[in-house]
Design a protein around this motif. Structure first.
Motif, PDB file in Angstrom:
ATOM      1  N   ILE A   1       1.123  10.953  37.716  1.00 58.50           N
ATOM      2  CA  ILE A   1       2.590  11.095  37.833  1.00 58.50           C
ATOM      3  C   ILE A   1       3.131  11.970  36.709  1.00 58.50           C
ATOM      4  O   ILE A   1       4.003  12.796  36.901  1.00 58.50           O
ATOM      5  N   PHE A   2       2.602  11.754  35.493  1.00 60.86           N
ATOM      6  CA  PHE A   2       3.068  12.518  34.342  1.00 60.86           C
ATOM      7  C   PHE A   2       1.895  12.724  33.393  1.00 60.86           C
ATOM      8  O   PHE A   2       1.125  11.804  33.205  1.00 60.86           O
ATOM      9  N   PRO A   3       1.700  13.907  32.844  1.00 56.66           N
ATOM     10  CA  PRO A   3       2.574  15.076  32.828  1.00 56.66           C
ATOM     11  C   PRO A   3       2.581  15.910  34.114  1.00 56.66           C
ATOM     12  O   PRO A   3       3.451  16.763  34.279  1.00 56.66           O
ATOM     13  N   SER A   4       1.618  15.667  35.005  1.00 57.29           N
ATOM     14  CA  SER A   4       1.679  16.415  36.274  1.00 57.29           C
ATOM     15  C   SER A   4       1.586  15.435  37.430  1.00 57.29           C
ATOM     16  O   SER A   4       1.124  14.308  37.268  1.00 57.29           O
ATOM     17  N   LEU A   5       2.063  15.884  38.598  1.00 58.99           N
ATOM     18  CA  LEU A   5       2.094  15.037  39.795  1.00 58.99           C
ATOM     19  C   LEU A   5       1.006  15.530  40.746  1.00 58.99           C
ATOM     20  O   LEU A   5       0.987  16.701  41.112  1.00 58.99           O
TER      21      LEU A   5
ATOM     22  N   PRO B   1      11.475  11.210  42.732  1.00 61.03           N
ATOM     23  CA  PRO B   1      10.613  12.245  43.339  1.00 61.03           C
ATOM     24  C   PRO B   1       9.150  11.799  43.479  1.00 61.03           C
ATOM     25  O   PRO B   1       8.507  12.071  44.500  1.00 61.03           O
ATOM     26  N   SER B   2       8.622  11.076  42.472  1.00 61.25           N
ATOM     27  CA  SER B   2       7.214  10.663  42.578  1.00 61.25           C
ATOM     28  C   SER B   2       7.038   9.562  43.623  1.00 61.25           C
ATOM     29  O   SER B   2       6.010   9.489  44.296  1.00 61.25           O
TER      30      SER B   2
ATOM     31  N   GLY C   1      10.575  14.176  36.935  1.00 57.76           N
ATOM     32  CA  GLY C   1       9.968  14.025  38.257  1.00 57.76           C
ATOM     33  C   GLY C   1      10.279  15.206  39.169  1.00 57.76           C
ATOM     34  O   GLY C   1       9.436  15.651  39.944  1.00 57.76           O
ATOM     35  N   VAL C   2      11.509  15.728  39.056  1.00 53.00           N
ATOM     36  CA  VAL C   2      11.903  16.902  39.850  1.00 53.00           C
ATOM     37  C   VAL C   2      11.009  18.078  39.482  1.00 53.00           C
ATOM     38  O   VAL C   2      10.461  18.773  40.347  1.00 53.00           O
ATOM     39  N   LYS C   3      10.830  18.300  38.182  1.00 54.66           N
ATOM     40  CA  LYS C   3       9.994  19.427  37.733  1.00 54.66           C
ATOM     41  C   LYS C   3       8.538  19.243  38.172  1.00 54.66           C
ATOM     42  O   LYS C   3       7.890  20.182  38.630  1.00 54.66           O
ATOM     43  N   ALA C   4       8.052  18.009  38.049  1.00 52.15           N
ATOM     44  CA  ALA C   4       6.648  17.743  38.415  1.00 52.15           C
ATOM     45  C   ALA C   4       6.426  17.935  39.912  1.00 52.15           C
ATOM     46  O   ALA C   4       5.427  18.527  40.331  1.00 52.15           O
ATOM     47  N   LEU C   5       7.372  17.450  40.736  1.00 55.34           N
ATOM     48  CA  LEU C   5       7.216  17.602  42.189  1.00 55.34           C
ATOM     49  C   LEU C   5       7.352  19.071  42.596  1.00 55.34           C
ATOM     50  O   LEU C   5       6.600  19.563  43.436  1.00 55.34           O
TER      51      LEU C   5
END
Length: 471
Positions: free
Chosen positions: A340-344, A260-261, A168-172
């Motif tokens: 939300i995943f793989p991208s936000l 994060p999401s 979530g950190v990486k996506a945000l």
């Protein structure tokens, strides 16, 4: 003269803080500099006392803040240039630097924040690389999650009842970085972004357009350094950074959301709905049944629907109105779809049509299922009443929300699903909320009775959970 100009600037910064805020900052500086309130602190001439990186690390690293963020805060404090010529010479932080740092980051405008943020990104002057901005952003988000968890400020969420925050950190971070524009106004794409150079004006523009950076920094300072945290907060943003969580306690459920999401999706909700989320339905608690889904979500006010397909993609939508079982589209232009995943990402309405949300069950002539965006047979998000099947069709984009295909495959199989009510329950929920789909739709009840299944759903009704036990 130099001394006067210096102390004037210092006094101006000091005057931004209320008396009780000033004494809070004084107290923290005194603790860090290893002394307690001497006369110097009272008249603003406290130039003797200083704070070192080691003192900051001893006080904050390991528990409230990750080490990397403590070093970044120190670099930010050190970058405050008091005289115009001593930049970077001293390894110690003076009282003036400490106060001006707090003033700029907690009370300042984008202009005042930017030099400090640039130094927090990179210790050296000159342009910074996209990769350095990415590392800073990931450190910042990690620190927010860490410090809110450490200070027990996650309001009913925790790192155990949510998905792992690392992805979530990486996506945000990627989502926030996607707002970076090069000097010519273009947005660099991923591999190019890492190596691109960004000068101060570009970072300033980014911080100005991405409010989360300033909000997150404020949280890290207030909660991490434990300064001004107990005083009434002027910034509404921080109050609703994380919504209160109801309905998950004691359920041994790990939500499809990560912290994060949750923060990102919550920031896109209408302001009056950001203070509380309440779990209405989880396929892992209530079973994989479309009747159960409808029974738990109808007439419960605005909701967030989130699901994971068998390929691990996580996505969903925000419904601005109570779900109703009927053959027409419902909702309004506040609805949106998200990934939300793989991208936000959040996808908002285009104005092309009003096919915001749709829920139907037990009809012979119209499609039965839950849908958002697009059109019948071609929804941006669709869960079939034959529970477990769905689709996300968007060639090239969903007409209602401009969203791409959200699932890994256009027609997907459902792995798990949750529905969260957001904000306060509607007035009528007290009575209507206890109804099941069988009350709402007599046709469904008749069909189930013919199949000899009428009693099952009756037994599955849950006692209405009292909010209080969830705090």
């Amino acid at each position: 003269k130099m001394g006067n100009a210096e102390s004037n600037a210092y006094q101006n910064h000091l005057s931004r803080f209320l008396p009780e805020e000033q004494s809070d900052i004084d107290g923290i500086f005194d603790t860090l500099s290893g002394s307690s309130g001497s006369a110097g602190a009272k008249n603003g001439k406290a130039t003797k006392k200083t704070v070192t990186l080691a003192a900051l690390q001893a006080a904050y690293t390991r528990e409230p803040l990750p080490e990397q963020m403590t070093i970044r805060l120190y670099n930010g404090m050190k970058s405050i240039d008091l005289t115009g010529k001593s930049f970077g010479l001293s390894e110690k932080i003076t009282k003036e630097q400490f106060v001006i740092f707090m003033s700029n980051l907690l009370k300042g405008n984008a202009d005042e924040k930017i030099t400090i943020i640039t130094r927090m990104i990179s210790k050296t002057e000159g342009p910074v690389k996209g990769k350095q901005i990415q590392e800073f952003t990931e450190d910042l988000i990690t620190s927010v999650v860490h410090v809110l968890s450490y200070r027990k400020e996650l309001k009913g969420w925790n790192l155990e009842n949510t998905r792992d925050s690392a992805s979530g950190v990486k996506a945000l971070a990627s989502q926030l970085l996607s707002e970076l524009k090069l000097a010519d106004g273009t947005k660099p794409v991923s591999p190019q972004l890492m190596e691109a150079n960004f000068d101060q004006s570009v970072i300033e523009d980014w911080v100005y357009r991405v409010p989360q950076i300033s909000i997150f920094l404020s949280v890290v300072i207030r909660q991490g350094l434990h300064v001004l945290h107990s005083l009434p907060d002027q910034t509404k943003d921080i109050v609703n950074l994380v919504p209160g969580c109801k309905g998950i306690k004691g359920r041994r459920l790990v939500s499809l959301f990560d912290i994060p999401s949750i923060m990102y999706i919550n920031s896109h909700l209408p302001a009056e709905l950001q203070h509380k989320w309440h779990l209405l339905f989880s396929s892992r608690i209530h079973g994989e049944s479309f009747s159960q889904l409808c029974g738990h979500i109808v007439n419960k006010g605005p909701c967030i629907v989130i699901l994971r397909d068998l390929d691990g993609y996580i996505f969903g939508g925000f419904a601005s109105h109570s779900w109703e079982v009927k053959p027409q589209f419902q909702g309004d232009n506040r609805c949106f779809l998200f990934s939300i995943f793989p991208s936000l990402a959040v996808y908002t309405y285009t104005g092309y049509n009003d096919h915001y949300m749709y829920l139907n069950h037990g009809q012979q002539t119209m499609p039965n299922g839950l849908g958002m965006g697009g059109q019948h047979g071609y929804f941006g998000l669709w869960i079939d009443s034959d529970y477990g099947k769905g689709h996300s069709k968007a060639k090239p984009r969903c007409t209602t929300y401009n969203s791409p295909q959200l699932s890994a495959k256009e027609d997907f199989r459902l792995d798990a699903m949750e529905v969260w009510a957001v904000g306060d329950p509607p007035e009528s929920a007290g009575t209507k909320g206890k109804k099941s789909i069988l009350d709402v739709d007599p046709q469904a009840q008749a069909l189930l009775e013919m199949a000899g299944k009428s009693r099952q759903s009756e037994g599955l009704r849950e006692p209405v959970e009292d909010d209080e036990d969830d705090d």
